[in-house]
Design a protein around this motif. Structure first.
Motif, PDB file in Angstrom:
ATOM      1  N   CYS A 271      18.818 -23.296 -26.862  1.00  0.00           N
ATOM      2  CA  CYS A 271      19.649 -23.091 -25.661  1.00  0.00           C
ATOM      3  C   CYS A 271      20.769 -24.135 -25.621  1.00  0.00           C
ATOM      4  O   CYS A 271      20.500 -25.335 -25.622  1.00  0.00           O
ATOM      5  CB  CYS A 271      18.777 -23.215 -24.403  1.00  0.00           C
ATOM      6  N   ILE A 273      22.872 -24.490 -23.259  1.00  0.00           N
ATOM      7  CA  ILE A 273      23.165 -24.944 -21.899  1.00  0.00           C
ATOM      8  C   ILE A 273      22.404 -26.256 -21.669  1.00  0.00           C
ATOM      9  O   ILE A 273      22.964 -27.242 -21.207  1.00  0.00           O
ATOM     10  CB  ILE A 273      22.705 -23.896 -20.857  1.00  0.00           C
ATOM     11  N   CYS A 274      21.132 -26.268 -22.016  1.00  0.00           N
ATOM     12  CA  CYS A 274      20.302 -27.448 -21.726  1.00  0.00           C
ATOM     13  C   CYS A 274      19.975 -28.234 -22.992  1.00  0.00           C
ATOM     14  O   CYS A 274      19.296 -29.273 -22.915  1.00  0.00           O
ATOM     15  CB  CYS A 274      19.012 -27.008 -21.046  1.00  0.00           C
ATOM     16  N   GLY A 278      15.170 -27.090 -21.486  1.00  0.00           N
ATOM     17  CA  GLY A 278      14.634 -26.088 -20.554  1.00  0.00           C
ATOM     18  C   GLY A 278      15.498 -25.985 -19.320  1.00  0.00           C
ATOM     19  O   GLY A 278      15.813 -27.010 -18.692  1.00  0.00           O
ATOM     20  N   CYS A 279      15.929 -24.747 -19.009  1.00  0.00           N
ATOM     21  CA  CYS A 279      16.786 -24.515 -17.839  1.00  0.00           C
ATOM     22  C   CYS A 279      16.584 -23.065 -17.394  1.00  0.00           C
ATOM     23  O   CYS A 279      15.905 -22.306 -18.077  1.00  0.00           O
ATOM     24  CB  CYS A 279      18.255 -24.802 -18.183  1.00  0.00           C
ATOM     25  N   CYS A 282      17.449 -20.234 -20.070  1.00  0.00           N
ATOM     26  CA  CYS A 282      16.494 -19.996 -21.156  1.00  0.00           C
ATOM     27  C   CYS A 282      15.074 -19.855 -20.615  1.00  0.00           C
ATOM     28  O   CYS A 282      14.104 -19.889 -21.374  1.00  0.00           O
ATOM     29  CB  CYS A 282      16.567 -21.114 -22.188  1.00  0.00           C
TER      30      CYS A 282
END
Ligand SMILES: [Zn+2]
Length: 347
Positions: A271, A273-274, A278-279, A282
């Protein structure tokens, strides 16, 4: 008694009046009215011609000659006048419609390619450089090509994985995936080796959400030949993902299940984004699924016309909308096809 002096005088007046009236004519309609009155069948000069037979025989040539002179004079005056009026009209029009070159121009809004088109072209380019050609197959398929030949018989529970749009013709469906194109390509090229990608719109009868729409672009990857291994699958797809998402991207293959591949896997990217922590995007897993893949099932190879003891191959399928979403961090897939220009202009 001689009629000549009276006729000559009459013709002089006809000419004089005709020319005087012509000078007053201002437009095309006036010109035509004038022509009818002064050169038409019942105009004075024409009347002279038609009554010529009533004049004394010896005077007829002189009267006829004079009448002819008047007629020619009126005709040439008419031609000149209409020329002048035409030129006047033209110069007036040019004056009235003159372009003001100092006014600022009207800018045209530049168009651009849809995000999905650009993603697809990028996918074509990346696979093209690895020797894959684009192969098109129909949007409307038979049940046999969409399911049966792909090792999904009628009673098979895997059919529940695809909610299908059926047409009014029994056994004809809107394709739920691009995989039926595998059979079409194999049947066209067998027994030659194949390296193609099959792009196209797919249709599923399911609830529209931020992650799933009832129609979406899919790109199928297909390679068939001798000695093709899972290593080729992994190498090809890894190369593609690195070039699509960046050389540093972390990838993983996860075992999965599809009826038409064995073994089957799904490919995830870390992912971005993170960064894997973990976000919500995802779902806290740190990974985002990008495609499904596997080695072509022997039954499917056989249905395509290849002997599975001699040939092997791999296939993969991915949604190009999802690729675009991941690359541009779009959080709602429905935006792609609602044609809101404010959204589309951002890409
Ligand atoms: Zn994340």
């Amino acid at each position: 008694m001689s009629e000549l002096p009276a006729m000559n005088e009459q013709l002089d007046r006809v000419e004089e009046r005709g020319l005087a009236e012509l000078r007053e004519v201002k437009d095309e309609a006036g010109l035509q009215a004038w022509k009818a009155a002064h050169l038409g069948r019942s105009s004075p000069v024409m009347q002279v011609f038609s009554k010529l037979s009533q004049a004394p025989k010896e005077e007829r040539p002189a009267i006829g000659q004079r009448a002819n002179q008047v007629k020619l004079a009126l005709e040439s005056a008419f031609t000149m006048r209409s020329q002048i009026l035409k030129e006047e009209a033209l110069s007036q029009a040019l004056q009235a419609e003159r372009l003001d070159v100092t006014l600022p121009g009207r800018t045209l809004a530049p168009g651009r390619l849809h995000l999905e088109t650009r993603t697809l072209r990028e996918v074509y380019r990346l696979f093209g450089e690895m020797g894959f050609q684009v192969y098109r197959s129909p949007d409307v398929e038979t049940d046999e090509f969409n399911f049966g030949l792909l090792n999904i018989p009628e009673y098979h529970p895997a059919r529940d994985m695809w909610d299908t749009f059926h047409t009014t013709t029994p056994g004809v469906v809107l394709r739920t995936h691009t995989s039926p194109g595998q059979i079409r390509a194999m049947r066209e090229f067998a027994p030659d080796p194949i390296r193609v990608i099959l792009p196209g719109m797919c249709y599923r009868y399911e609830q529209v959400t931020v992650r799933a729409d009832i129609q979406f672009y899919q790109v199928e990857v297909l390679a068939v030949g001798r000695h093709i291994t899972f290593g080729d699958l992994k190498g090809t797809l890894t190369q593609f993902a690195r070039r699509m998402y960046g050389v540093d991207v972390r990838l993983r293959l996860r075992p999965s299940y599809f009826p038409f591949t064995e073994p089957s896997a799904e490919m995830d990217v870390e992912c971005f984004i993170c960064g894997g922590k973990g976000c919500p995007v995802c779902k806290q897993s740190g990974w985002l699924e990008i495609l499904g893949c596997g080695m072509i099932h022997p039954t499917v190879l056989q249905n395509g016309g290849y002997d599975p003891r001699e040939f092997s191959g791999f296939a993969a399928g991915m949604g190009s909308g999802r690729i675009g979403m991941l690359r541009h961090r779009i959080n709602d897939i429905r935006n792609l096809w609602t044609n809101d220009i404010r959204f589309l202009e951002q890409f």
